[in-house]
Write an enzyme that holds these catalytic residues in place. Structure first.
Site, PDB file in Angstrom:
ATOM      1  N   ARG A  71       0.810  -1.224   0.000  1.00 15.29           N
ATOM      2  CA  ARG A  71       0.000   0.000   0.000  1.00 15.29           C
ATOM      3  C   ARG A  71       0.841   1.270   0.000  1.00 15.29           C
ATOM      4  O   ARG A  71       0.340   2.343  -0.354  1.00 15.29           O
ATOM      5  CB  ARG A  71      -1.001  -0.043   1.170  1.00 15.29           C
ATOM      6  N   GLU A 108       3.505 -11.715  12.094  1.00 17.59           N
ATOM      7  CA  GLU A 108       2.827 -12.399  13.194  1.00 17.59           C
ATOM      8  C   GLU A 108       3.271 -13.852  13.306  1.00 17.59           C
ATOM      9  O   GLU A 108       3.424 -14.385  14.389  1.00 17.59           O
ATOM     10  CB  GLU A 108       1.311 -12.304  13.011  1.00 17.59           C
TER      11      GLU A 108
HETATM   12  O1  LIG Z   1       4.234  -2.242  11.332  1.00 16.71           O
HETATM   13  P1  LIG Z   1       4.031  -3.666  10.891  1.00 16.71           P
HETATM   14  O2  LIG Z   1       3.643  -4.575  12.018  1.00 16.71           O
HETATM   15  O3  LIG Z   1       5.200  -4.194  10.112  1.00 16.71           O
HETATM   16  O4  LIG Z   1       2.743  -3.687   9.940  1.00 16.71           O
HETATM   17  C1  LIG Z   1       2.507  -2.701   8.967  1.00 16.71           C
HETATM   18  C2  LIG Z   1       2.438  -3.312   7.599  1.00 16.71           C
HETATM   19  O5  LIG Z   1       1.328  -4.239   7.553  1.00 16.71           O
HETATM   20  C3  LIG Z   1       0.532  -3.928   6.423  1.00 16.71           C
HETATM   21  O6  LIG Z   1       0.989  -4.588   5.283  1.00 16.71           O
HETATM   22  P2  LIG Z   1       0.887  -6.166   5.137  1.00 16.71           P
HETATM   23  O7  LIG Z   1       2.079  -6.836   5.777  1.00 16.71           O
HETATM   24  O8  LIG Z   1      -0.474  -6.589   5.598  1.00 16.71           O
HETATM   25  O9  LIG Z   1       1.083  -6.412   3.576  1.00 16.71           O
HETATM   26  P3  LIG Z   1       0.326  -5.841   2.291  1.00 16.71           P
HETATM   27  O10 LIG Z   1       0.715  -4.396   2.176  1.00 16.71           O
HETATM   28  O11 LIG Z   1       0.904  -6.660   1.194  1.00 16.71           O
HETATM   29  O12 LIG Z   1      -1.153  -6.024   2.497  1.00 16.71           O
HETATM   30  C4  LIG Z   1       0.703  -2.421   6.258  1.00 16.71           C
HETATM   31  O13 LIG Z   1       0.350  -1.980   4.952  1.00 16.71           O
HETATM   32  C5  LIG Z   1       2.160  -2.229   6.566  1.00 16.71           C
HETATM   33  O14 LIG Z   1       2.982  -2.419   5.413  1.00 16.71           O
HETATM   34  N1  LIG Z   2      -4.999  -3.066  11.967  1.00 14.98           N
HETATM   35  C1  LIG Z   2      -4.513  -2.957  10.728  1.00 14.98           C
HETATM   36  N2  LIG Z   2      -5.257  -2.371   9.758  1.00 14.98           N
HETATM   37  C2  LIG Z   2      -4.760  -2.254   8.501  1.00 14.98           C
HETATM   38  N3  LIG Z   2      -3.553  -2.695   8.118  1.00 14.98           N
HETATM   39  C3  LIG Z   2      -2.779  -3.270   9.053  1.00 14.98           C
HETATM   40  N4  LIG Z   2      -1.521  -3.780   8.989  1.00 14.98           N
HETATM   41  C4  LIG Z   2      -1.199  -4.253  10.212  1.00 14.98           C
HETATM   42  N5  LIG Z   2      -2.204  -4.052  11.083  1.00 14.98           N
HETATM   43  C5  LIG Z   2      -3.213  -3.440  10.390  1.00 14.98           C
END
Ligand SMILES: O=P(O)(O)OC[C@H]1O[C@H](OP(=O)(O)OP(=O)(O)O)[C@H](O)[C@@H]1O
Ligand SMILES: Nc1ncnc2[nH]cnc12
Length: 184
Positions: A71, A108
């Site tokens: 994102r 996680e």
């Molecule tokens: O601070 P953190 O605990 O590292 O989490 C934050 C990350 O988690 C989400 O992405 P996600 O890993 O869900 O991947 P995505 O963008 O591919 O959906 C979000 O867009 C951040 O990149």
């Molecule tokens: N609570 C949350 N909502 C959206 N994106 C996330 N990435 C990690 N935690 C999240």
């Protein structure tokens, strides 16, 4: 009249128990669906970056905007174009061609690996790292490591949303700016 921050907060949607039980997922896509909100978001972030508000920064010139998979890719290139800066992506392992640098980060369950192309950042360049949200800070920390390996200087980490109770910003080597802070 509503402030930018109140307006953007009003555009977010919350999804309890997504993608799994116990997580309240904060969805930024309603902002992107609304051109007025999207413009408010980008203008707010660019104004922040160009108005001398980065703590401890001697120079406001930003050479590179780094965006995180996935994102961060929706925000980083627009901000980079408005600043006249380079955009460099951080991707999940195995997606980028050529020589790459890599850093692992905790998810996680188990570990994942982020990569950046080795020619992405030149030594001494100033960088801001952009993503939609900071939770534990693991992703942003790994991105900061990739910048540091290349000799770049991270001036700031930029997010729409900070899950403040997780204290992710404490893991990072530069200040965090977030538009919206969530405490639950
Ligand atoms: O601070 P953190 O605990 O590292 O989490 C934050 C990350 O988690 C989400 O992405 P996600 O890993 O869900 O991947 P995505 O963008 O591919 O959906 C979000 O867009 C951040 O990149
Ligand atoms: N609570 C949350 N909502 C959206 N994106 C996330 N990435 C990690 N935690 C999240």
């Amino acid at each position: 009249m509503m402030s930018d921050v109140e307006y953007l907060r009003s555009q977010l949607s919350e999804h309890p128990d997504f993608p799994k039980k116990g997580i309240v997922f904060l969805d930024i896509f309603p902002i992107l669906r609304n051109p007025v909100a999207f413009e408010t978001l980008i203008t707010h972030l660019v104004h922040h970056l160009t108005s001398h508000t980065i703590p401890n920064s001697t120079s406001k010139k930003i050479d590179v905007v780094v965006g995180l998979d996935a994102r961060g890719f929706l925000l980083g290139p627009i901000i980079a174009l408005r600043l006249g800066a380079a955009f460099v992506p951080v991707r999940k392992k195995g997606k980028l061609p050529g020589q790459c640098v890599s850093a692992s980060y905790e998810k996680e369950y188990g570990v994942d690996v982020f990569e950046m192309q080795a020619e992405g950042i030149q030594p001494g360049q100033t960088v801001v790292v952009v993503d939609d949200l900071i939770a534990t800070g693991g992703s942003a920390k790994a991105a900061g490591e990739l910048v540091a390996i290349q000799g770049g200087k991270t001036l700031e980490y930029l997010f729409i949303i900070e899950l403040a109770f997780l204290k992710g910003s404490e893991k990072l080597d530069a200040p965090v700016y977030s538009i919206i802070q969530s405490d639950d």
